[in-house]
Design a protein around this motif. Structure first.
Motif, short mmCIF file in Angstrom:
data_model
loop_
_atom_site.label_atom_id
_atom_site.label_comp_id
_atom_site.label_asym_id
_atom_site.label_seq_id
_atom_site.Cartn_x
_atom_site.Cartn_y
_atom_site.Cartn_z
N TRP A 187 35.66 43.32 48.25
CA TRP A 187 37.12 44.08 47.58
C TRP A 187 37.94 43.84 48.47
CZ3 TRP A 187 38.68 46.37 42.62
CH2 TRP A 187 38.02 46.04 41.47
N PRO A 188 39.48 43.66 48.31
CA PRO A 188 40.50 43.99 49.52
C PRO A 188 40.62 45.36 50.00
CG PRO A 188 41.47 43.43 47.59
CD PRO A 188 39.96 43.31 47.15
N GLY A 189 41.11 45.54 51.29
CA GLY A 189 41.46 46.86 51.67
C GLY A 189 40.49 47.60 52.61
N ASP A 191 38.29 46.40 55.75
CA ASP A 191 37.89 45.41 56.77
C ASP A 191 36.40 45.53 57.10
OD1 ASP A 191 40.41 44.31 56.37
OD2 ASP A 191 41.08 45.41 58.09
N SER A 206 36.64 36.72 49.20
CA SER A 206 37.69 37.84 48.68
C SER A 206 37.19 37.81 47.20
CB SER A 206 39.12 37.70 48.90
OG SER A 206 39.54 38.61 48.17
N ASP A 208 39.15 38.41 44.80
CA ASP A 208 40.14 37.82 44.04
C ASP A 208 40.37 36.11 44.05
OD1 ASP A 208 41.03 40.30 43.44
OD2 ASP A 208 42.14 40.68 45.24
#
Length: 229
Positions: A187-189, A191, A206, A208
């Motif tokens: 999931w993004p956000g 690192d 990712s 997405d």
């Protein structure tokens, strides 16, 4: 003489298996209906000879695993159109840790079950369903998926098929050690999740980037097929 023949037979099967895997990797552009891969016999003795859902063939399998609310169902639903665009008939198996009800109350099949039927099957010109009052193993469910070209499995973390593990928080990082984990969708956000994956041999995506995950699944189809023989 018999020992020599058995040794020669085993040597021939190993050579065919290696040749099939090389051939499969070089033919990544074809459709499910047209691709071919030379393979070995599975544990049941069936020859894995083609990749078109024909009788006697086991489809490639990939598990999508993650903890609750990690996006497993959403990702699978997003992957299906991409794989279907290759001409694949894709089967999906879902593990439910709780009880579930797939039937509708007061339908004929529901009434059959309420009256004591241990299994109910219903079919129409376009759809078939079988509801059994028993637990099924993943192996048994995969056997029922033999006519299909690709199988995505949601859950069954302890099973030994190739996996895409979904990482949403750092509490999900133990999934990197899941049996035959092959890729991680992050999931993004965060690192630190991506950094943890880069320390492994797993492919990093990712969550997405559905198109990239789907293309990777397609490219790996012959390798994944080797786990389902």
């Amino acid at each position: 003489m018999r020992t020599g023949r058995r040794a020669a037979h085993r040597s021939g099967r190993r050579a065919a298996h290696r040749s099939g895997r090389r051939g499969g990797r070089s033919n990544r552009a074809g459709s499910c209906a047209g691709a071919r891969v030379a393979g070995s016999r599975g544990r049941s003795g069936r020859r894995i000879s083609s990749f078109n859902g024909s009788a006697g063939q086991a489809p490639p399998v990939c598990q999508i695993v993650g903890y609750k609310n990690s996006g497993k169902t959403t990702l699978i639903c997003a992957l299906l159109p991409y794989l279907s665009a290759h001409g694949c008939k894709v089967g999906v198996i879902k593990h439910d840790a709780h009880d579930f009800e797939a039937d509708r109350e007061h339908t004929d099949t529901w009434r059959h079950r309420q009256a004591g039927a241990a299994a109910v099957a219903i079919t129409s010109p376009h759809r078939t369903a079988l509801i059994e009052e028993r637990r099924s193993t993943l192996t048994g469910l995969l056997a029922a998926m033999a006519p299909y070209d690709y199988v995505l499995v949601e859950g069954f973390k302890a099973a030994g098929y190739p996996k895409v593990v979904l990482l949403r928080t750092e509490q999900d990082l133990p999934l990197l050690e899941a049996p035959n984990a092959a890729a991680a969708a992050v999931w993004p956000g965060n690192d630190r999740l991506a950094a943890a994956v880069r320390k492994t041999n797993l492919r990093l995506f990712s969550i997405d980037d559905t198109a990239a995950i789907a293309e990777w699944l397609w490219q790996q189809r012959f390798y994944f097929q080797n786990f389902n023989i």
